[in-house]
Write an enzyme that holds these catalytic residues in place. Structure first.
Site, PDB file in Angstrom:
ATOM      1  N   GLY A 300      46.970  -6.314 -10.781  1.00 58.98           N
ATOM      2  CA  GLY A 300      48.147  -5.455 -10.813  1.00 58.98           C
ATOM      3  C   GLY A 300      48.590  -5.095 -12.215  1.00 58.98           C
ATOM      4  O   GLY A 300      47.782  -4.938 -13.140  1.00 58.98           O
ATOM      5  N   SER A 301      49.887  -5.013 -12.393  1.00 53.24           N
ATOM      6  CA  SER A 301      50.446  -4.488 -13.648  1.00 53.24           C
ATOM      7  C   SER A 301      50.286  -5.413 -14.841  1.00 53.24           C
ATOM      8  O   SER A 301      50.589  -5.013 -15.965  1.00 53.24           O
ATOM      9  CB  SER A 301      51.930  -4.156 -13.455  1.00 53.24           C
ATOM     10  OG  SER A 301      52.077  -3.081 -12.551  1.00 53.24           O
TER      11      SER A 301
END
Length: 577
Positions: A300-301
Site C-alpha cells: 500500500g501507501s
C-alpha cells in the site's frame, strides 16, 4: 589267612626293577613312568582344545568384520541419537533453545512373550495409544521397533514397573524452548530426531551440524552456543502487542519487526498466528506461516515513501515542487483518484502528508518506467532477500512493466514484497542511504559498513526523514507518536484482492516508522491483515497499524537504550515530584 593278609604278603615279596620284567609273555612298566605319560597326553589334549576353541572365536570375529551389517531397525548409532545441538541465546545471553535429556521406548519383538498382554499393559501408561499399530509392531519379524519417542520420567518409571520383557529405553535428546511461542518463527523447530527443519534451527544444521551428524562426528559433548541478534525482552513485547492487536482489531493476522538501521540486526520479529515449537504439530499450516519473511503482500501507501525518495534522488523533483492533484488520472480503462482528495495543487510534502495517489503517480511518471524499475531493484524490493532464515519468499512483479504498472506500483499496488524486505529498504532511506541486508546474528557497525551498498544520496535520506516526521505529526501517523522519542512514519492501507477484484471492505494495513527520526537508531514496521476495526472505530492503517508501532516503541525504547528528549530543543528533563 584272611584276604587282606594274603595281599600284604604278596606285596612284601614283590620285586620291581627299573627295566621291564617279563613274566611269561607279559611286560610291565613302573608306576612312575606310566603316570608321566598319562599327564603328557592330557596336557596335549587340553592344549588342542584351547587351540580349537580360540580358532573358532577368531574365525567368527573375522566373519563379523567382513560381513555387511544387518539392517534390523531404523535406529541409528548411539552417537547419532545422543548428538547435542548448541544452545541458542539472545543477544544478552538468555536461553532461547536448549537440549534436555529424555528417553524413548523401544521393543525387540523376538523377545516379546505375549504381544496382547504387552499392549494392554502399555495402554495403561501411554495416552492415546494406537493398540492395533502397537500390536503389529510387537508381532513383527523385525528385531527392533520404536514404540514411543521422548517419554516423561513418570512414564518411564510406570513402564518399568509393568515388568514387560522385550522392551527397553534408549537415551535421547529433546529440544526445549523456554519461551514457547515467543520467538517461534525466528527459532523454528526440530523433528523427532533433533534435526532442525525450520528457522534458525535449520540454518544451524545447514552450516555444518547436519553434515557432521550424518557421518557420525557429533557427540554428547556440549557445543558452543549460538548467539542471535534478538533481544528477548523486546521480542516478548512485540509478540504481546501483536496478540492484543489481533484480538482488539478483530484481524486474521499481524506482524512486526524492530530493526537496527545501522547494522541490519533484527532485534525482534513476530508473526501471528504462530505456534509453540515445543509442540510444532499443533501449529498446523496457519501457525507455521511466517508472514514477515515468507509472505508477500502489496504494502500500500508505505511504497509512496520509496516513490518519493526515487523522485527526489533522481534530481528531477525537489521538495519545493508542486503537482496538480485536482483531477483523477484515467489510463487503460482505469481511474486513479485520491482516497481523501484535496482537489488542488499539492507540494511534495503535502502529497506525502495527504497520501495523494495522483501526486505520487505524477512523480513516478517524471522518473519513467525504466528508472522506476531500476530504483526498486536497487532498493532490493524486486529480488529475493538474503538472510539466515530459510523461509524467505521471492517478491512478485509484472512480467512486463507498462505505464499503468508504474503508476499503480508508485502507490503500492502491483508489486508484492515481504514485510521484512520493506523494512530493510525503509532503513536504507533513513540511515544515510545504505542498504544493509538483515541478519539474525550479531553484527558490528564496522561489519555492516563493509557490507552496505549506497542506494540513495545523504540529502535524499535527510529529506525522507523530514517527510516521515511531518507525516507522523500532521498526517496519518499521529497514533504512533510516543512523547520524547520523535517517531516518524508512513501508513499504508492496501485493498485486498477478493475473488479476483480489489475489495474496499478488506484491507492489508501497514506502518513504516523510525525513531528517533532526527538520528534514527531503529526502524519499526507493523502490519495487520484484514482488521475489522481500529482506534476510534476506523479500519485504515492510521487506526490500527500505527498504534501497534506506538505501543512497541513506548514499551521497548528504554530497553533499547534510547533516551527520551523533551522540549522544543530536546534539552528539557522529565521530572517526577
Amino acid at each position: 589267612m584272611s584276604f587282606l593278609s594274603r595281599i600284604m604278603g604278596v606285596k612284601s615279596r614283590a620285586h620291581f626293577s627299573a627295566g621291564p620284567a617279563r613274566f611269561g609273555a607279559v611286560a610291565f612298566e613302573g608306576t612312575r613312568k606310566r603316570s608321566g605319560s598319562q599327564a603328557k597326553s592330557r596336557v596335549a589334549i587340553l592344549m588342542a582344545g584351547f587351540v580349537v576353541a580360540y580358532g573358532v572365536i577368531g574365525g567368527r570375529l573375522v566373519q563379523y568384520a567382513v560381513d555387511q551389517p544387518e539392517t534390523v531397525s531404523s535406529i541409528g548409532p548411539a552417537d547419532h541419537l545422543m548428538a547435542s545441538r548448541p544452545d541458542i541465546l539472545d543477544r544478552n545471553g538468555e536461553i532461547l533453545a536448549t537440549d534436555i535429556r529424555t528417553v524413548s521406548l523401544y521393543a525387540e519383538p523376538h523377545k516379546i512373550v505375549d504381544a496382547d498382554e504387552a499392549v494392554e499393559k502399555l495402554a495403561t501408561v501411554l495416552p492415546n495409544l494406537n493398540m492395533k499399530e502397537m500390536h503389529q509392531k510387537l508381532k513383527s519379524n523385525t528385531r527392533f521397533q520404536w514404540l514411543r519417542r521422548q517419554l516423561t520420567p513418570k512414564q518411564q518409571n510406570d513402564i518399568l514397573a509393568l515388568g514387560i520383557p522385550g522392551i527397553g529405553f534408549r537415551p535421547e535428546k529433546r529440544r526445549f524452548y523456554p519461551g514457547g511461542p515467543t520467538a517461534s518463527h525466528i527459532l523454528g523447530h526440530v523433528n523427532i530426531d533433533n534435526r532442525g527443519i525450520a528457522g534458525m534451527e535449520r540454518y544451524i544444521d545447514s552450516i555444518g551440524l547436519a553434515d557432521l551428524a550424518a557421518i557420525g562426528m557429533t557427540s554428547d559433548a556440549k557445543l558452543e552456543p549460538v548467539k542471535l541478534s534478538i533481544d528477548l525482552r523486546v521480542q516478548n513485547i512485540v509478540r504481546d502487542v501483536l496478540a492484543d492487536a489481533v484480538k482488539n482489531y478483530e484481524a486474521i493476522a499481524a506482524g512486526a519487526v524492530v530493526l537496527d538501521v545501522n547494522t541490519g540486526e533484527v532485534l525482534a520479529m513476530a508473526s501471528l498466528p504462530d505456534y509453540d515449537p515445543n509442540r510444532p504439530a499443533e501449529g498446523a499450516q496457519e501457525g507455521w506461516m511466517n508472514r514477515m519473511t515468507n509472505g508477500t503482500f502489496e504494502m500500500g501507501s508505505t511504497f509512496k515513501t520509496f516513490t518519493t525518495a526515487m523522485a527526489l534522488d533522481s534530481g528531477k523533483v525537489r521538495m519545493t515542487d508542486s503537482f496538480d492533484a485536482r483531477f483523477p488520472i484515467r489510463i487503460g480503462g482505469f481511474t486513479i483518484k485520491d482516497f481523501h482528495g484535496k482537489h488542488r495543487v499539492l507540494t511534495v510534502p503535502e502529497i506525502f502528508q495527504y497520501s495523494s495517489n495522483i501526486g505520487t503517480a505524477k512523480m513516478a511518471d517524471i522518473v519513467g518506467i525504466e528508472g522506476h524499475k531500476e530504483f526498486l531493484t536497487r532498493m532490493g524490493l524486486l529480488s529475493k532477500m538474503q538472510t539466515e532464515l530459510p523461509e524467505v519468499k521471492t517478491p512478485t512483479q509484472p512480467r512486463e512493466w507498462k505505464k499503468i504498472n508504474s503508476i499503480t506500483i508508485s502507490f503500492g499496488h502491483g508489486v508484492s514484497t515481504t514485510p521484512l524486505q520493506t523494512a530493510v529498504a525503509g532503513a536504507a532511506l533513513v540511515n544515510g542511504g545504505k542498504l544493509i541486508q538483515p541478519t539474525f546474528l550479531p553484527r558490528s557497525r564496522e561489519e555492516a559498513d563493509s557490507l552496505a551498498q549506497v542506494v540513495v544520496r545523504q540529502q535524499t535520506s535527510d529529506e525522507v526523514r523530514s517527510l516521515l516526521r511531518w507525516n507522523a505529526v500532521a498526517g496519518s501517523g499521529k497514533r504512533a507518536l510516543v512523547e520524547g522519542f520523535n517517531v516518524g512514519g508512513k501508513t499504508g492501507t492496501a485493498d485486498k484482492v477478493v475473488n479476483g477484484r480489489y475489495s474496499n471492505d478488506h484491507n492489508f494495513n501497514a506502518f513504516l516508522s523510525a525513531f528517533p527520526i532526527d538520528d534514527p537508531k531503529y526502524l519499526v514496521l507493523s502490519f495487520i491483515d484484514d482488521p475489522r476495526t481500529g482506534e476510534g472505530g476506523g479500519h485504515t492503517a492510521g487506526a490500527n497499524a500505527a498504534p501497534i508501532v506506538g505501543n512497541i516503541i513506548a514499551r521497548s525504547a528504554a530497553l533499547l537504550g534510547v533516551k527520551p528528549k523533551f522540549g522544543p530543543d530536546g534539552s528539557a528533563l522529565l521530572v517526577s515530584y
